[in-house]
Write a protein that holds these residues in place. Structure first.
Motif, PDB file in Angstrom:
ATOM      1  N   ALA A 130      47.891  47.303  41.945  1.00 27.24           N
ATOM      2  CA  ALA A 130      48.163  46.192  41.028  1.00 27.24           C
ATOM      3  C   ALA A 130      47.369  46.425  39.753  1.00 27.24           C
ATOM      4  CB  ALA A 130      47.789  44.855  41.659  1.00 27.24           C
ATOM      5  N   ALA A 131      47.918  45.951  38.656  1.00 31.76           N
ATOM      6  CA  ALA A 131      47.222  46.139  37.374  1.00 31.76           C
ATOM      7  C   ALA A 131      45.950  45.319  37.312  1.00 31.76           C
ATOM      8  CB  ALA A 131      48.153  45.765  36.223  1.00 31.76           C
ATOM      9  N   ALA A 132      45.961  44.144  37.915  1.00 37.77           N
ATOM     10  CA  ALA A 132      44.774  43.275  37.944  1.00 37.77           C
ATOM     11  C   ALA A 132      44.934  42.296  39.105  1.00 37.77           C
ATOM     12  CB  ALA A 132      44.620  42.517  36.628  1.00 37.77           C
ATOM     13  N   ILE A 133      43.828  41.986  39.735  1.00 38.33           N
ATOM     14  CA  ILE A 133      43.831  41.028  40.836  1.00 38.33           C
ATOM     15  C   ILE A 133      42.416  40.501  41.014  1.00 38.33           C
ATOM     16  CG2 ILE A 133      43.401  42.756  42.633  1.00 38.33           C
ATOM     17  CD1 ILE A 133      45.256  41.125  44.472  1.00 38.33           C
ATOM     18  N   SER A 134      42.285  39.235  41.332  1.00 40.59           N
ATOM     19  CA  SER A 134      40.966  38.624  41.500  1.00 40.59           C
ATOM     20  C   SER A 134      40.554  38.665  42.971  1.00 40.59           C
ATOM     21  CB  SER A 134      40.981  37.174  41.012  1.00 40.59           C
ATOM     22  OG  SER A 134      41.837  36.390  41.835  1.00 40.59           O
ATOM     23  N   ALA A 135      39.254  38.499  43.199  1.00 40.49           N
ATOM     24  CA  ALA A 135      38.739  38.478  44.569  1.00 40.49           C
ATOM     25  C   ALA A 135      39.277  37.279  45.337  1.00 40.49           C
ATOM     26  CB  ALA A 135      37.210  38.448  44.540  1.00 40.49           C
TER      27      ALA A 135
END
Length: 398
Positions: A130-135
């Motif tokens: 994924a290009a960006a993902i949060s915890a």
């Protein structure tokens, strides 16, 4: 254009009582309370504008819930199902995140012992999943399948070649059978072991009792006052504990415990007394069994399998002692430790009942089957590895 008339609300006595209970509830959701009060005001004949002023909401909100209650009753005051925000990650991405969490970090080349959500989020981005993902998003994805890769527990693989035979004997004794025959009323089963290294830690400041909005507080600093061992014998079917304290463990302290039990009734005159013990040095092997029988001819020693002391019921009693007596450890001397242990033993015996032992012979068969499958899997993997390395060895020899 004519102004639409407000919907009429007529309440039966039972409906009015139910709505009033919700309207003045201290536990119901706030939005539900407001909607119920709107309905009650409407039943009193108030206009939508007046209800709006009374409840601090818009006229459209009053009209909405007034109309829904008129059409559907109490069900109309619930929120409609919502589709929610469109998913940001595809099912394939979610599956890859879960698969990554189910691998050990070392297997993926990451120098960690276990995953955390921030570490997984960083690895997902680094791998291009994924290009960006949060915890927090990773945590929600894992929670859907109850995955918690940051937790772990230890285990011991069974290595005793006679595990099945030894475990079956112990389980049979708990069910009051031996060699296929039921035990008589004058035959008893004793589970014995020792709890070692119980320390006397004298805290540098007294332990503070719990108070309003405050838990018990134990000072971290302490002075060591030595340690002792607690020997205990537990009558499995009569739920009675016999204990004694000693400076150390060994053959002599264990035989002193046996002497304490076997010289009193009903064990002194019993036909047989079975002693279930683990493989500790105080009572290991045939020599310990012969020593016990030589001293007390009606005593029979039965060993649990190696690394299977969880089959020994006295360990359950020791866990109770650890939780209720020893922790938190705050004793001024070893004498105080011993006094507390013996006093708890008397207290326990006053109300004790036999443990509800749940591990049955059927569970044993299931465990053995799982061990066999595990060993077969390891054997297949070993053969596969040997086949993979064999051509390279042949090439080198050529």
């Amino acid at each position: 254009m004519p102004v639409p008339r407000a919907r009429q609300i007529v309440l039966a006595a039972a409906e009015r009582r139910r709505l009033k209970q919700l309207a003045y509830s201290h536990t119901a959701p706030y939005q539900q309370v407001i909607r119920v009060r709107i309905v009650l005001d409407a039943a009193h004949g108030y206009s939508n504008a007046k209800i709006s002023r009374r409840r601090g909401v818009t006229v459209d909100t009053v009209r909405l819930w007034r109309g829904r209650y008129a059409d559907e009753g109490m069900k109309g005051l619930a929120d409609r199902p919502r589709s929610g925000r469109p998913p940001k990650f595809t099912p394939v991405q979610v599956a890859e995140i879960k698969a990554l969490a189910c691998q050990l970090p070392a297997e993926t080349g990451v120098p960690l012992s276990r995953w955390s959500c921030p570490d997984l989020a960083g690895e997902v981005v680094a791998r291009g999943i994924a290009a960006a993902i949060s915890a927090s998003t990773v945590r929600r994805i894992l929670a859907a399948d109850a995955l918690k890769p940051w937790q772990y527990q230890t285990w011991i693989f069974i290595r005793d070649p006679d595990f099945a035979a030894k475990a079956s004997k112990v389980l049979d004794l708990y069910a009051r059978t031996w060699d296929g025959l039921s035990l008589g009323d004058d035959e008893y089963v004793i589970s014995a072991d020792e709890k070692t290294s119980i320390q006397a830690r004298c805290r540098c400041h007294p332990t503070l009792p719990p108070g309003a909005a405050r838990m018990m507080r134990v000072n971290h600093d302490y002075e060591r006052g030595g340690a002792l061992a607690y020997q205990a014998a537990y009558d499995v079917h009569r739920a009675r504990v016999f204990g004694r304290c000693s400076a150390k463990t060994g053959i002599v302290p264990f035989m002193d415990l046996v002497e304490q039990v076997m010289t009193q009734e009903p064990y002194a005159s019993a036909k047989r007394v079975f002693w279930v013990v683990d493989n500790g040095s105080s009572h290991r092997g045939k020599a310990a069994a012969d020593r016990l029988t030589a001293r007390f001819p009606n005593a029979v020693m039965v060993h649990t399998p190696v690394h299977a002391s969880w089959l020994n019921q006295v360990e359950i009693f020791f866990s109770i002692v650890q939780r209720k007596v020893v922790t938190p450890n705050d004793f001024t001397s070893l004498d105080e430790v011993e006094d507390r242990l013996i006093a708890f033993e008397r207290r326990y015996n006053a109300t004790a009942r036999p443990f509800r032992w749940k591990f049955t012979p059927a569970d044993l068969e299931d465990l053995l089957a799982r061990i066999e499958r595990h060993e077969q899997k390891e054997s297949n993997l070993q053969q596969h590895d040997d086949c993979d390395h064999q051509p390279a060895v042949l090439d080198a020899a050529a």
